[in-house]
Design an enzyme around this catalytic site. Structure first.
Site, PDB file in Angstrom:
ATOM      1  N   CYS A 105      32.483 -35.881 -45.047  1.00 33.52           N
ATOM      2  CA  CYS A 105      32.293 -36.705 -46.237  1.00 33.52           C
ATOM      3  C   CYS A 105      31.255 -36.055 -47.137  1.00 33.52           C
ATOM      4  CB  CYS A 105      31.950 -38.147 -45.878  1.00 33.52           C
ATOM      5  SG  CYS A 105      30.212 -38.530 -45.756  1.00 33.52           S
ATOM      6  N   GLU A 106      31.568 -36.089 -48.437  1.00 41.45           N
ATOM      7  CA  GLU A 106      30.700 -35.382 -49.383  1.00 41.45           C
ATOM      8  C   GLU A 106      29.395 -36.123 -49.635  1.00 41.45           C
ATOM      9  OE1 GLU A 106      33.214 -35.006 -52.791  1.00 41.45           O
ATOM     10  OE2 GLU A 106      32.623 -36.927 -53.634  1.00 41.45           O
ATOM     11  N   HIS A 107      29.308 -37.383 -49.193  1.00 42.96           N
ATOM     12  CA  HIS A 107      28.075 -38.138 -49.432  1.00 42.96           C
ATOM     13  C   HIS A 107      26.997 -37.813 -48.409  1.00 42.96           C
ATOM     14  CE1 HIS A 107      31.424 -40.821 -50.901  1.00 42.96           C
ATOM     15  NE2 HIS A 107      30.766 -40.538 -51.985  1.00 42.96           N
ATOM     16  N   HIS A 108      27.389 -37.691 -47.139  1.00 41.65           N
ATOM     17  CA  HIS A 108      26.398 -37.489 -46.079  1.00 41.65           C
ATOM     18  C   HIS A 108      26.581 -36.166 -45.338  1.00 41.65           C
ATOM     19  CE1 HIS A 108      26.924 -41.919 -46.579  1.00 41.65           C
ATOM     20  NE2 HIS A 108      25.609 -41.893 -46.538  1.00 41.65           N
ATOM     21  N   GLN A 146      38.078 -39.410 -48.514  1.00 40.68           N
ATOM     22  CA  GLN A 146      39.421 -39.531 -47.939  1.00 40.68           C
ATOM     23  C   GLN A 146      40.480 -39.764 -49.017  1.00 40.68           C
ATOM     24  OE1 GLN A 146      39.582 -42.005 -44.398  1.00 40.68           O
ATOM     25  NE2 GLN A 146      41.761 -42.428 -44.767  1.00 40.68           N
ATOM     26  N   HIS A 153      34.982 -42.558 -39.917  1.00 38.74           N
ATOM     27  CA  HIS A 153      33.908 -41.854 -40.636  1.00 38.74           C
ATOM     28  C   HIS A 153      32.610 -41.988 -39.841  1.00 38.74           C
ATOM     29  CE1 HIS A 153      35.890 -41.312 -44.707  1.00 38.74           C
ATOM     30  NE2 HIS A 153      36.782 -41.988 -44.012  1.00 38.74           N
ATOM     31  N   CYS A 159      29.715 -41.341 -40.762  1.00 42.88           N
ATOM     32  CA  CYS A 159      28.616 -41.902 -41.575  1.00 42.88           C
ATOM     33  C   CYS A 159      28.619 -43.426 -41.515  1.00 42.88           C
ATOM     34  CB  CYS A 159      28.690 -41.406 -43.017  1.00 42.88           C
ATOM     35  SG  CYS A 159      30.107 -42.011 -43.936  1.00 42.88           S
TER      36      CYS A 159
END
Ligand SMILES: Nc1nc2c(ncn2[C@@H]2O[C@H](COP(=O)(O)OP(=O)(O)OP(=O)(O)O)[C@@H](O)[C@H]2O)c(=O)[nH]1
Ligand SMILES: [Zn+2]
Length: 210
Positions: A98-101, A139, A167, A169
């Site tokens: 995931c690009e956030h975490h 996703q 996920h 995260c």
């Protein structure tokens, strides 16, 4: 000369990823040595001496999709064929981040298309999934990118993509839900316009082989 990370791949679409980029590994490793210190660790202790380099190599592998050309991968094995029924490849393992975490999300992709004069080598479908999954992703975008690549390259009568992932995260930090699964879907052509076609796809991906 770098070391092979993906063996035996030399054709268009794969060619750029079969070597570690030594200067990139070194630059990323330097930052990770600093990160280890910032986290309160001793980067000079024996167990951690090679860790920055290992992490850098792992990250290059986990993001090697940036160096792939998914449309070229499909084009390398398209064949004229008079077959016009749905082709379904299901239960394709997905590993992405995931690009956030920058934590993993993983699960399965189910993909179908209805040929329009051409079929594609079956292995190329999971290869396209990997080319988009091995990047920093969400996703939803992963789902749409796979759909668009197959639609624009193969130009079939329709494409269907369903992805189900967990996920990390959401499991090992944050909201800490261990069992939630996220499902995303994207359709084109007959899968959008024809309810029966979409229902057949959904039935086929839930049917078991036994
Ligand atoms: N839509 C979508 N969201 C994602 C995906 N992967 C992670 N996220 C979410 O991205 C969001 C980032 O929200 P932020 O509030 O900025 O980050 P955060 O404070 O770490 O949020 P929490 O995870 O709720 O602790 C979170 O809600 C994640 O669950 C994905 O593939 N798709
Ligand atoms: Zn996340």
């Amino acid at each position: 000369m770098g070391k092979d990370i993906l063996k035996g791949e030399s054709r268009d679409g794969y060619v750029k990823i079969d070597r570690y980029n030594e200067s990139k590994i070194e630059a990323v490793a330097t930052h990770y040595k600093d990160i280890l210190s910032q986290l309160g660790e001793d980067p000079e202790r024996e167990g951690l001496l090679k860790t920055p380099e290992r992490v850098a190599k792992a990250l290059q592998y986990l993001t090697h999709g940036y160096d792939l050309k998914p449309d070229e991968i499909l084009k390398s094995a398209m064949f004229e064929e008079d077959y016009s029924q749905m082709v379904v490849v299901k239960d394709i393992e997905v590993y992405s981040m995931c690009e956030h975490h920058m934590l993993p999300f993983f699960g399965k992709a189910h993909i179908a298309y209805i040929p329009n004069g051409h079929i594609v080598g079956l292995s190329k479908i999971p290869r396209v999934v990997d080319a988009f999954a091995r990047r920093l992703q969400v996703q939803e975008r992963l789902t749409n990118e796979i759909r668009d690549c197959i639609q624009n390259t193969l130009q079939p009568k329709g494409v269907a993509v369903v992805i189900e992932c967990r996920h990390l995260c959401m499991a090992m930090r944050g909201v800490q839900k261990q069992n939630s699964v996220t499902t995303t879907s994207a359709f084109t052509g007959s899968f959008l316009s024809n309810d029966k076609t979409r229902a057949e796809f959904l039935r086929l991906i839930t049917a078991s082989l036994d």
